[in-house]
Write a protein that holds these residues in place. Structure first.
Motif, PDB file in Angstrom:
ATOM      1  N   HIS A  23       0.882  -1.165   0.000  1.00  0.00           N
ATOM      2  CA  HIS A  23       0.000   0.000   0.000  1.00  0.00           C
ATOM      3  C   HIS A  23       0.921   1.216   0.000  1.00  0.00           C
ATOM      4  N   VAL A  24       0.903   1.972  -1.092  1.00  0.00           N
ATOM      5  CA  VAL A  24       1.736   3.174  -1.167  1.00  0.00           C
ATOM      6  C   VAL A  24       1.066   4.257  -0.329  1.00  0.00           C
ATOM      7  N   CYS A  25       1.780   4.761   0.655  1.00  0.00           N
ATOM      8  CA  CYS A  25       1.245   5.815   1.533  1.00  0.00           C
ATOM      9  C   CYS A  25       1.483   7.200   0.950  1.00  0.00           C
ATOM     10  N   ALA A  26       2.666   7.426   0.396  1.00  0.00           N
ATOM     11  CA  ALA A  26       2.995   8.753  -0.129  1.00  0.00           C
ATOM     12  C   ALA A  26       4.209   8.676  -1.049  1.00  0.00           C
ATOM     13  N   VAL A  27       4.199   9.559  -2.036  1.00  0.00           N
ATOM     14  CA  VAL A  27       5.362   9.790  -2.887  1.00  0.00           C
ATOM     15  C   VAL A  27       5.544  11.304  -2.930  1.00  0.00           C
ATOM     16  N   ASP A  28       6.641  11.766  -2.365  1.00  0.00           N
ATOM     17  CA  ASP A  28       6.912  13.206  -2.317  1.00  0.00           C
ATOM     18  C   ASP A  28       8.253  13.455  -3.010  1.00  0.00           C
ATOM     19  N   GLU A  29       8.158  13.852  -4.274  1.00  0.00           N
ATOM     20  CA  GLU A  29       9.377  14.076  -5.056  1.00  0.00           C
ATOM     21  C   GLU A  29      10.211  15.214  -4.494  1.00  0.00           C
ATOM     22  N   ALA A  30       9.568  16.287  -4.045  1.00  0.00           N
ATOM     23  CA  ALA A  30      10.300  17.443  -3.526  1.00  0.00           C
ATOM     24  C   ALA A  30      11.121  17.080  -2.293  1.00  0.00           C
ATOM     25  N   LYS A  31      10.535  16.265  -1.406  1.00  0.00           N
ATOM     26  CA  LYS A  31      11.244  15.857  -0.193  1.00  0.00           C
ATOM     27  C   LYS A  31      12.036  14.569  -0.385  1.00  0.00           C
ATOM     28  N   ARG A  32      11.898  13.958  -1.575  1.00  0.00           N
ATOM     29  CA  ARG A  32      12.618  12.724  -1.930  1.00  0.00           C
ATOM     30  C   ARG A  32      12.271  11.580  -0.971  1.00  0.00           C
ATOM     31  N   ILE A  33      10.952  11.400  -0.745  1.00  0.00           N
ATOM     32  CA  ILE A  33      10.456  10.378   0.169  1.00  0.00           C
ATOM     33  C   ILE A  33       9.433   9.499  -0.547  1.00  0.00           C
ATOM     34  N   VAL A  34       9.532   8.192  -0.348  1.00  0.00           N
ATOM     35  CA  VAL A  34       8.527   7.228  -0.797  1.00  0.00           C
ATOM     36  C   VAL A  34       8.201   6.358   0.408  1.00  0.00           C
ATOM     37  N   ASP A  35       6.941   6.445   0.879  1.00  0.00           N
ATOM     38  CA  ASP A  35       6.495   5.684   2.051  1.00  0.00           C
ATOM     39  C   ASP A  35       5.549   4.571   1.614  1.00  0.00           C
ATOM     40  N   ILE A  36       5.804   3.365   2.109  1.00  0.00           N
ATOM     41  CA  ILE A  36       5.045   2.188   1.684  1.00  0.00           C
ATOM     42  C   ILE A  36       4.801   1.272   2.877  1.00  0.00           C
ATOM     43  N   LEU A  37       3.608   0.696   2.924  1.00  0.00           N
ATOM     44  CA  LEU A  37       3.327  -0.414   3.829  1.00  0.00           C
ATOM     45  C   LEU A  37       3.485  -1.693   3.025  1.00  0.00           C
ATOM     46  N   PHE A  38       4.176  -2.663   3.596  1.00  0.00           N
ATOM     47  CA  PHE A  38       4.299  -3.981   2.963  1.00  0.00           C
ATOM     48  C   PHE A  38       3.707  -5.025   3.884  1.00  0.00           C
ATOM     49  N   LYS A  39       3.077  -6.022   3.277  1.00  0.00           N
ATOM     50  CA  LYS A  39       2.614  -7.199   4.010  1.00  0.00           C
ATOM     51  C   LYS A  39       3.291  -8.402   3.364  1.00  0.00           C
ATOM     52  N   PHE A  40       4.139  -9.066   4.135  1.00  0.00           N
ATOM     53  CA  PHE A  40       4.855 -10.239   3.661  1.00  0.00           C
ATOM     54  C   PHE A  40       4.174 -11.490   4.196  1.00  0.00           C
TER      55      PHE A  40
END
Length: 151
Positions: free
Chosen positions: A25-42
């Protein structure tokens, strides 16, 4: 060791064909702050594809235990629920997976240049990459899906 379940009623899990034993589940993609936040379920008692992190990251295990395996398949580390770990880009290739229970972990990828992950074959050749552009597309597709919010 089993942990209390993390409430995922308001999370829409997505999968990518060909990538077994993992949902995201992609939480956020912030190009300006260079952040990609993701939830993973393994999946429990399974391993995902061999990969290398190409950005600095922070991991917070929310449910279960995250098991990290070296490229040769040997167990390197077990991170129980509540574990908070910061890692650096370009570490050793590895696989990950759940223990006896599905694991849910939050990954905050920081200082992202172009790539977030390189997916590797058994000879550690790059066979796929995921970067900001790919995660933006995944986030947009996810946002276009009907809401599943539970009050």
């Amino acid at each position: 060791m089993s942990t209390l379940p993390y409430d995922t009623r308001n999370i829409r899990w997505n999968t990518i064909e060909g990538f077994d034993h993992v949902a995201y589940h992609v939480c956020a993609v912030d190009e300006a702050k260079r952040i990609v936040d993701i939830l993973f379920k393994f999946d429990a008692n399974s391993k995902i594809a061999l990969h290398r992190h190409k950005a600095d990251y922070i991991t917070l295990v929310l449910q279960g235990e995250l098991r990290i395996y070296r490229a040769d398949g040997t167990l390197k580390e077990i991170r129980p629920a509540g574990s908070y770990v910061a890692g650096s880009a370009d570490g050793e290739p590895h696989t990950e997976g759940g223990g006896d229970q599905d694991v849910i972990a939050f990954f905050s990828n920081r200082n992202v240049g172009h790539l977030v992950y390189e997916i590797l074959d058994e000879s550690q050749n790059v066979i796929a990459t995921f970067g900001v552009a790919e995660f933006k597309v995944l986030l947009e597709a996810q946002a276009a899906q009907p809401s599943t919010l539970v009050a």
